[in-house]
Design a protein around this motif. Structure first.
Motif, PDB file in Angstrom:
ATOM      1  N   LEU A  97       4.276  80.768 -57.926  1.00 56.84           N
ATOM      2  CA  LEU A  97       2.961  80.614 -57.306  1.00 56.84           C
ATOM      3  C   LEU A  97       2.586  81.852 -56.488  1.00 56.84           C
ATOM      4  N   PHE A  98       3.575  82.460 -55.851  1.00 53.12           N
ATOM      5  CA  PHE A  98       3.313  83.660 -55.064  1.00 53.12           C
ATOM      6  C   PHE A  98       2.837  84.795 -55.968  1.00 53.12           C
ATOM      7  N   LEU A  99       3.483  84.969 -57.113  1.00 51.63           N
ATOM      8  CA  LEU A  99       3.058  86.011 -58.045  1.00 51.63           C
ATOM      9  C   LEU A  99       1.633  85.759 -58.541  1.00 51.63           C
ATOM     10  N   LYS A 100       1.309  84.497 -58.809  1.00 55.88           N
ATOM     11  CA  LYS A 100      -0.052  84.178 -59.244  1.00 55.88           C
ATOM     12  C   LYS A 100      -1.073  84.535 -58.174  1.00 55.88           C
ATOM     13  N   ARG A 101      -0.731  84.233 -56.909  1.00 53.08           N
ATOM     14  CA  ARG A 101      -1.653  84.549 -55.817  1.00 53.08           C
ATOM     15  C   ARG A 101      -1.823  86.058 -55.683  1.00 53.08           C
ATOM     16  N   LEU A 102      -0.750  86.814 -55.829  1.00 52.24           N
ATOM     17  CA  LEU A 102      -0.838  88.271 -55.741  1.00 52.24           C
ATOM     18  C   LEU A 102      -1.670  88.839 -56.884  1.00 52.24           C
ATOM     19  N   THR A 103      -1.524  88.254 -58.065  1.00 51.73           N
ATOM     20  CA  THR A 103      -2.336  88.687 -59.207  1.00 51.73           C
ATOM     21  C   THR A 103      -3.814  88.476 -58.919  1.00 51.73           C
ATOM     22  N   CYS A 104      -4.152  87.337 -58.336  1.00 52.23           N
ATOM     23  CA  CYS A 104      -5.552  87.056 -57.986  1.00 52.23           C
ATOM     24  C   CYS A 104      -6.074  88.051 -56.956  1.00 52.23           C
ATOM     25  N   LEU A 105      -5.246  88.402 -55.979  1.00 52.49           N
ATOM     26  CA  LEU A 105      -5.673  89.356 -54.956  1.00 52.49           C
ATOM     27  C   LEU A 105      -6.004  90.711 -55.569  1.00 52.49           C
ATOM     28  N   MET A 106      -5.202  91.130 -56.543  1.00 46.77           N
ATOM     29  CA  MET A 106      -5.451  92.419 -57.171  1.00 46.77           C
ATOM     30  C   MET A 106      -6.680  92.370 -58.071  1.00 46.77           C
ATOM     31  N   GLU A 107      -6.894  91.226 -58.713  1.00 47.95           N
ATOM     32  CA  GLU A 107      -8.001  91.119 -59.658  1.00 47.95           C
ATOM     33  C   GLU A 107      -9.342  90.925 -58.975  1.00 47.95           C
ATOM     34  N   ASP A 108      -9.357  90.273 -57.795  1.00 49.74           N
ATOM     35  CA  ASP A 108     -10.652  90.005 -57.159  1.00 49.74           C
ATOM     36  C   ASP A 108     -11.082  91.102 -56.194  1.00 49.74           C
ATOM     37  N   GLY A 109     -10.280  92.150 -56.078  1.00 51.18           N
ATOM     38  CA  GLY A 109     -10.684  93.303 -55.290  1.00 51.18           C
ATOM     39  C   GLY A 109     -10.493  93.166 -53.794  1.00 51.18           C
ATOM     40  N   THR A 110      -9.755  92.155 -53.350  1.00 56.62           N
ATOM     41  CA  THR A 110      -9.479  92.004 -51.917  1.00 56.62           C
ATOM     42  C   THR A 110      -8.729  93.224 -51.391  1.00 56.62           C
ATOM     43  N   LYS A 111      -9.149  93.732 -50.249  1.00 58.99           N
ATOM     44  CA  LYS A 111      -8.450  94.869 -49.631  1.00 58.99           C
ATOM     45  C   LYS A 111      -7.307  94.314 -48.784  1.00 58.99           C
ATOM     46  N   TRP A 112      -6.244  93.921 -49.455  1.00 55.99           N
ATOM     47  CA  TRP A 112      -5.121  93.289 -48.772  1.00 55.99           C
ATOM     48  C   TRP A 112      -4.018  94.307 -48.525  1.00 55.99           C
ATOM     49  N   GLY A 113      -3.373  94.152 -47.394  1.00 55.71           N
ATOM     50  CA  GLY A 113      -2.257  95.040 -47.079  1.00 55.71           C
ATOM     51  C   GLY A 113      -0.926  94.360 -47.255  1.00 55.71           C
ATOM     52  N   ALA A 114      -0.863  93.092 -46.848  1.00 55.79           N
ATOM     53  CA  ALA A 114       0.378  92.323 -46.963  1.00 55.79           C
ATOM     54  C   ALA A 114       0.028  90.862 -47.206  1.00 55.79           C
ATOM     55  N   ALA A 115       0.941  90.158 -47.850  1.00 56.09           N
ATOM     56  CA  ALA A 115       0.783  88.729 -48.100  1.00 56.09           C
ATOM     57  C   ALA A 115       2.085  88.037 -47.743  1.00 56.09           C
ATOM     58  N   ASN A 116       1.986  86.970 -46.985  1.00 59.13           N
ATOM     59  CA  ASN A 116       3.150  86.202 -46.546  1.00 59.13           C
ATOM     60  C   ASN A 116       3.237  84.870 -47.279  1.00 59.13           C
ATOM     61  N   THR A 117       4.439  84.310 -47.264  1.00 57.40           N
ATOM     62  CA  THR A 117       4.617  82.916 -47.662  1.00 57.40           C
ATOM     63  C   THR A 117       4.731  82.130 -46.360  1.00 57.40           C
ATOM     64  N   TYR A 118       5.949  81.746 -45.975  1.00 62.23           N
ATOM     65  CA  TYR A 118       6.186  81.171 -44.656  1.00 62.23           C
ATOM     66  C   TYR A 118       6.471  82.337 -43.719  1.00 62.23           C
ATOM     67  N   PHE A 119       5.441  82.775 -43.015  1.00 63.56           N
ATOM     68  CA  PHE A 119       5.486  84.046 -42.291  1.00 63.56           C
ATOM     69  C   PHE A 119       5.955  85.128 -43.275  1.00 63.56           C
ATOM     70  N   ASP A 120       6.884  85.998 -42.890  1.00 61.96           N
ATOM     71  CA  ASP A 120       7.285  87.076 -43.804  1.00 61.96           C
ATOM     72  C   ASP A 120       8.661  86.821 -44.416  1.00 61.96           C
ATOM     73  N   THR A 121       9.084  85.544 -44.461  1.00 57.78           N
ATOM     74  CA  THR A 121      10.385  85.256 -45.078  1.00 57.78           C
ATOM     75  C   THR A 121      10.435  85.758 -46.517  1.00 57.78           C
ATOM     76  N   LEU A 122       9.310  85.660 -47.197  1.00 60.08           N
ATOM     77  CA  LEU A 122       9.102  86.289 -48.502  1.00 60.08           C
ATOM     78  C   LEU A 122       7.705  86.871 -48.448  1.00 60.08           C
ATOM     79  N   ALA A 123       7.605  88.182 -48.557  1.00 59.45           N
ATOM     80  CA  ALA A 123       6.322  88.851 -48.348  1.00 59.45           C
ATOM     81  C   ALA A 123       6.113  89.951 -49.378  1.00 59.45           C
ATOM     82  N   ALA A 124       4.863  90.350 -49.518  1.00 60.20           N
ATOM     83  CA  ALA A 124       4.511  91.439 -50.426  1.00 60.20           C
ATOM     84  C   ALA A 124       3.636  92.438 -49.682  1.00 60.20           C
TER      85      ALA A 124
END
Length: 230
Positions: A97-124
């Motif tokens: 699910l995290f990979l799917k969310r990251l794919t959406c962020l890249m495709e919709d043009g969001t200017k994102w710097g970081a993405a967290n799950t439960y805080f930064d326990t697993l982050a991108a």
């Protein structure tokens, strides 16, 4: 979509195994940095095949490990790099699910710097943001280093995405320090020093910062053309 996932290991091999086996979908992309003092992962028998173990010449600090991850991301032409605590354990379905969310962020043009799950326990972390924000501050080897980087990220107008996907954080986090009396002592001695450095750098503690430049005078990114092709 290309990425690498870094896990920084110091101790608690049992928890590292839990972390690794909870992100099986990521195994071909996983690099474990062995920052243990005795090169413990040389004799680890249950590291999954396909997972890479990197043994630095000397143990790296957390910030140095994050910066190493930046360079691997650049070297491998990644869209983003991921980081997972060695004492975290992703719930079933979270990695996918995290990979799917990251794919959406890249495709919709969001200017994102970081993405967290439960805080930064697993982050991108977006590689575009990393090149703009720059490296983690090595004057903050561990604590406050993430707060510093995220502040610079926001000041560079990148968004922090909270997905709230479930990831378990064993022992309420900080298992590395809690499992070693010496590291716990070092933490208790140095934490106030790092806190003071952060206050001096940003003109206030977390949530009370007043400077928009480091030390009210220096650029947010201390390394011009960070990760640029030479």
């Amino acid at each position: 979509m290309n990425y690498v996932l870094g896990i920084f290991y110091v101790n608690r091999l049992d928890l590292l195994y839990k972390a690794l086996y909870s992100v099986q979908a990521y195994w071909p992309h996983v690099i474990v940095i062995d920052n243990s003092w005795n090169k413990e992962l040389r004799s680890a028998v249950a590291i999954p095949k396909g997972v890479t173990v990197y043994e630095p010449p000397i143990p790296l600090s957390h910030s140095q490990s994050q910066n190493m991850l930046h360079y691997w991301g650049k070297e491998q032409n990644c869209d983003f790099v991921m980081y997972m605590h060695s004492d975290a354990e992703a719930e079933s379905g979270t990695p996918e699910l995290f990979l799917k969310r990251l794919t959406c962020l890249m495709e919709d043009g969001t200017k994102w710097g970081a993405a967290n799950t439960y805080f930064d326990t697993l982050a991108a972390f977006s590689m575009k943001a990393i090149q703009s924000v720059g490296p983690w501050d090595q004057n903050l080897p561990m604590y406050y280093s993430d707060i510093d980087w995220f502040r610079r990220m926001r000041l560079c107008h990148y968004e922090l995405i909270e997905t709230l996907l479930p990831v378990k954080h064993h022992n309420d986090g900080a298992s590395t320090v809690k499992s070693d009396v010496y590291l716990l002592h070092v933490h208790e001695v140095t934490f106030p020093l790092y806190q003071d450095y952060y206050i001096r750098k940003w003109g206030g503690g977390m949530g009370q910062e007043t400077f928009s430049l480091a030390f009210d005078r220096f650029p947010l990114n201390p390394v011009p053309d960070y990760l640029a092709d030479r």
